[in-house]
Write a protein that holds these residues in place. Structure first.
Motif, mmCIF file in Angstrom:
data_model
loop_
_atom_site.group_PDB
_atom_site.id
_atom_site.type_symbol
_atom_site.label_atom_id
_atom_site.label_comp_id
_atom_site.label_asym_id
_atom_site.label_seq_id
_atom_site.Cartn_x
_atom_site.Cartn_y
_atom_site.Cartn_z
ATOM 1 N N SER A 23 0.828 -1.226 0.000
ATOM 2 C CA SER A 23 0.000 0.000 0.000
ATOM 3 C C SER A 23 0.854 1.264 0.000
ATOM 4 N N GLU A 24 1.924 1.243 -0.794
ATOM 5 C CA GLU A 24 2.829 2.395 -0.930
ATOM 6 C C GLU A 24 3.427 2.828 0.406
ATOM 7 N N ASP A 25 3.605 1.863 1.296
ATOM 8 C CA ASP A 25 4.159 2.134 2.624
ATOM 9 C C ASP A 25 5.435 1.311 2.800
ATOM 10 N N PRO A 26 6.608 1.963 2.812
ATOM 11 C CA PRO A 26 7.868 1.207 2.934
ATOM 12 C C PRO A 26 7.988 0.441 4.240
ATOM 13 N N HIS A 27 7.380 0.937 5.331
ATOM 14 C CA HIS A 27 7.425 0.218 6.611
ATOM 15 C C HIS A 27 6.627 -1.084 6.507
ATOM 16 N N LYS A 28 5.461 -1.000 5.885
ATOM 17 C CA LYS A 28 4.647 -2.191 5.709
ATOM 18 C C LYS A 28 5.349 -3.179 4.784
ATOM 19 N N GLU A 29 5.992 -2.660 3.740
ATOM 20 C CA GLU A 29 6.723 -3.520 2.817
ATOM 21 C C GLU A 29 7.830 -4.277 3.550
ATOM 22 N N ARG A 30 8.582 -3.580 4.370
ATOM 23 C CA ARG A 30 9.680 -4.206 5.130
ATOM 24 C C ARG A 30 9.138 -5.282 6.071
ATOM 25 N N GLN A 31 8.002 -4.991 6.708
ATOM 26 C CA GLN A 31 7.405 -5.956 7.622
ATOM 27 C C GLN A 31 6.978 -7.224 6.886
ATOM 28 N N ILE A 32 6.334 -7.058 5.731
ATOM 29 C CA ILE A 32 5.880 -8.211 4.950
ATOM 30 C C ILE A 32 7.070 -9.067 4.515
ATOM 31 N N ILE A 33 8.112 -8.412 4.000
ATOM 32 C CA ILE A 33 9.287 -9.147 3.523
ATOM 33 C C ILE A 33 9.941 -9.921 4.665
ATOM 34 N N ASN A 34 10.109 -9.264 5.809
ATOM 35 C CA ASN A 34 10.744 -9.932 6.953
ATOM 36 C C ASN A 34 9.916 -11.113 7.450
ATOM 37 N N GLU A 35 8.581 -10.982 7.418
ATOM 38 C CA GLU A 35 7.722 -12.097 7.823
ATOM 39 C C GLU A 35 7.898 -13.280 6.877
ATOM 40 N N TRP A 36 7.995 -12.994 5.581
ATOM 41 C CA TRP A 36 8.186 -14.072 4.608
ATOM 42 C C TRP A 36 9.545 -14.741 4.788
ATOM 43 N N ARG A 55 13.698 6.613 1.081
ATOM 44 C CA ARG A 55 12.819 5.865 2.000
ATOM 45 C C ARG A 55 12.595 4.427 1.526
ATOM 46 N N SER A 56 13.102 4.101 0.363
ATOM 47 C CA SER A 56 12.913 2.746 -0.156
ATOM 48 C C SER A 56 13.645 1.729 0.712
ATOM 49 N N ASN A 57 13.305 0.462 0.508
ATOM 50 C CA ASN A 57 13.946 -0.625 1.262
ATOM 51 C C ASN A 57 15.117 -1.249 0.493
ATOM 52 N N ARG A 58 15.806 -0.416 -0.240
ATOM 53 C CA ARG A 58 16.948 -0.915 -1.009
ATOM 54 C C ARG A 58 17.983 -1.578 -0.108
ATOM 55 N N ASP A 59 18.215 -0.999 1.069
ATOM 56 C CA ASP A 59 19.213 -1.566 1.984
ATOM 57 C C ASP A 59 18.841 -2.986 2.390
ATOM 58 N N LEU A 60 17.545 -3.230 2.604
ATOM 59 C CA LEU A 60 17.084 -4.564 2.983
ATOM 60 C C LEU A 60 17.323 -5.556 1.847
ATOM 61 N N ILE A 61 17.035 -5.128 0.629
ATOM 62 C CA ILE A 61 17.210 -6.016 -0.526
ATOM 63 C C ILE A 61 18.689 -6.301 -0.769
ATOM 64 N N GLU A 62 19.536 -5.297 -0.582
ATOM 65 C CA GLU A 62 20.981 -5.509 -0.712
ATOM 66 C C GLU A 62 21.468 -6.516 0.325
ATOM 67 N N ASP A 63 20.972 -6.394 1.553
ATOM 68 C CA ASP A 63 21.357 -7.314 2.622
ATOM 69 C C ASP A 63 20.869 -8.732 2.327
ATOM 70 N N MET A 64 19.647 -8.842 1.809
ATOM 71 C CA MET A 64 19.102 -10.144 1.454
ATOM 72 C C MET A 64 19.949 -10.816 0.383
ATOM 73 N N ALA A 65 20.342 -10.028 -0.625
ATOM 74 C CA ALA A 65 21.137 -10.579 -1.722
ATOM 75 C C ALA A 65 22.487 -11.088 -1.216
ATOM 76 N N LYS A 66 23.109 -10.332 -0.291
ATOM 77 C CA LYS A 66 24.401 -10.740 0.265
ATOM 78 C C LYS A 66 24.287 -12.057 1.036
ATOM 79 N N LYS A 67 23.111 -12.275 1.631
ATOM 80 C CA LYS A 67 22.880 -13.500 2.404
ATOM 81 C C LYS A 67 22.399 -14.663 1.539
#
Length: 262
Positions: A23-36, A55-67
């Motif tokens: 819903s165009e909410d980066p906090h909600k997006e981060r929460q959904i991704i982390n739950e998955w 405000r994007s979650n680019r840092d989270l995606i970069e971290d995911m890719a590294k892992k």
């Protein structure tokens, strides 16, 4: 439609799909991704929100890719190592829109776009750059920073169309068809006609009712984007390197562009 295309290929390959809406909410997006990630999914296809901002979650995606998490981005290519992507050639669309207006004799034009969405920003930047090269006399840059479904587009449209007649743009490039539709409704309320009083080009070829039948726009191969994203993701799960795929949008000329009134 993207999700439908993705689900078709996933089902055919024995996978189940979890679907989340940020819903165009980066906090909600981060929460959904982390739950998955906690559940333990095999991979993720993400159309990131606020993709043109810090405000994007680019840092989270970069971290995911590294892992080692398998990720394919849709509509956004941040050029992250280990991450696949499926995008449209948005730059081509913006350039082409400017060229069409110029060919039809428009010299006072406008671009209406959302600053938080990377494809929108790219389309607008391409339109503005090509417009400078072509030599438009005036380009009105009208941007908004929230969802196009909040009423902000109607407000921006009224502001553009309320300009004195000799200053009002004779052609407007809207970053997507939902924006174009709202611009059309604003023009109609002001007693203006499309394309007689103002020409309009959209983007997406979205299923938006009767207006679609007249709107000049760019085709968005929605289901094919979903299918391609899954194909790339499944190959990554099998150990192949991520692919970065670009669809070239097809121009669909209809009736919303004509020559300006003399």
């Amino acid at each position: 439609y993207i999700a439908l295309g993705a689900e078709e290929v996933l089902f055919a390959n024995g996978y189940k799909m979890l679907l989340g809406n940020a819903s165009e909410d980066p906090h909600k997006e981060r929460q959904i991704i982390n739950e998955w990630l906690e559940v333990g999914v095999d991979g993720l296809i993400i159309d990131p929100v606020y993709s043109a901002t810090k405000r994007s979650n680019r840092d989270l995606i970069e971290d995911m890719a590294k892992k080692g998490t398998k990720v394919v981005l849709v509509h956004t290519n941040w050029d992250i190592e280990g991450v696949g992507s499926v995008v449209l050639d948005d730059w081509y669309g913006g350039e082409k829109a400017a060229e069409i207006f110029y060919q039809y004799g428009h010299r006072n034009v406008a671009v209406l776009y959302k600053t938080i969405h990377l494809p929108s920003v790219v389309r607008a930047q391409a339109f503005l750059k090509r417009g400078r090269e072509l030599g438009f006399e005036k380009v009105h840059e009208k941007s908004f920073h929230v969802s196009e479904f909040t009423g902000i587009v109607m407000q921006s449209a009224f502001e553009l169309l309320s300009l004195p007649k000799d200053q009002r743009p004779t052609a407007v490039f809207c970053y997507n068809d939902a924006t174009a539709l709202q611009f059309f409704l604003a023009a109609k309320r002001m007693g203006l006609s499309i394309p007689e009083d103002v020409s309009v080009i959209g983007f997406d070829d979205a299923p938006i009712g009767d207006f679609r039948e007249i709107l000049t726009t760019f085709e968005h191969p929605k289901e094919e984007v979903g299918k391609k994203a899954v194909e790339i993701l499944l190959k990554m799960i099998d150990g192949e390197k991520p692919e970065k795929y670009v669809f070239k949008p097809k121009l669909i000329m209809r009736e919303s562009v004509t020559y300006p009134k003399k």
